[in-house]
Scaffold this motif. Structure first.
Motif, PDB file in Angstrom:
ATOM      1  N   THR A 134       0.854  -1.182   0.000  1.00  0.00           N
ATOM      2  CA  THR A 134       0.000   0.000   0.000  1.00  0.00           C
ATOM      3  C   THR A 134       0.891   1.233   0.000  1.00  0.00           C
ATOM      4  N   SER A 157      -2.502   5.788   1.379  1.00  0.00           N
ATOM      5  CA  SER A 157      -3.587   4.903   1.812  1.00  0.00           C
ATOM      6  C   SER A 157      -3.386   4.493   3.268  1.00  0.00           C
ATOM      7  N   SER A 217     -12.733   1.662   5.187  1.00  0.00           N
ATOM      8  CA  SER A 217     -11.664   2.102   4.296  1.00  0.00           C
ATOM      9  C   SER A 217     -11.834   1.397   2.957  1.00  0.00           C
ATOM     10  N   ASN A 246     -10.165   1.816   0.259  1.00  0.00           N
ATOM     11  CA  ASN A 246      -8.881   1.422  -0.320  1.00  0.00           C
ATOM     12  C   ASN A 246      -8.420   0.075   0.223  1.00  0.00           C
ATOM     13  N   LYS A 259     -10.625  -2.694  -1.115  1.00  0.00           N
ATOM     14  CA  LYS A 259     -10.246  -2.989  -2.501  1.00  0.00           C
ATOM     15  C   LYS A 259      -8.991  -3.862  -2.536  1.00  0.00           C
ATOM     16  N   ASN A 260      -8.002  -3.532  -1.703  1.00  0.00           N
ATOM     17  CA  ASN A 260      -6.773  -4.328  -1.651  1.00  0.00           C
ATOM     18  C   ASN A 260      -7.052  -5.745  -1.157  1.00  0.00           C
TER      19      ASN A 260
END
Length: 68
Positions: A16, A20, A34, A36, A39-40
């Motif tokens: 990351t 982020s 979160s 982000n 998504k990760n």
């Protein structure tokens, strides 16, 4: 006739960015989700699943079981 295969595993690591990480820290402190990090995590899950599918195909397995 049934056969048993040795266990297979997949490890996926995604880095990351510093931005982020800062955003995730605010979300941790103030609460919320979160997007982000979500998504990760979804990306890691998909990559791990694909890796397991490929490895299972190589050994001619019928299924993949277990949790990530």
């Amino acid at each position: 006739m049934s056969r048993c295969n040795d266990p297979i595993a997949a490890i996926v690591v995604i880095g990351t960015t510093v931005f982020s990480n800062i955003g995730g820290s605010y979300v941790d402190f103030f609460g919320g989700r979160s997007t982000n990090y979500e998504k990760n995590m979804q990306e890691m899950y998909m990559r791990g699943t694909e890796t397991l599918k490929q490895r299972a195909k190589i050994i001619r397995a019928d299924a993949i079981t277990g949790a990530m």
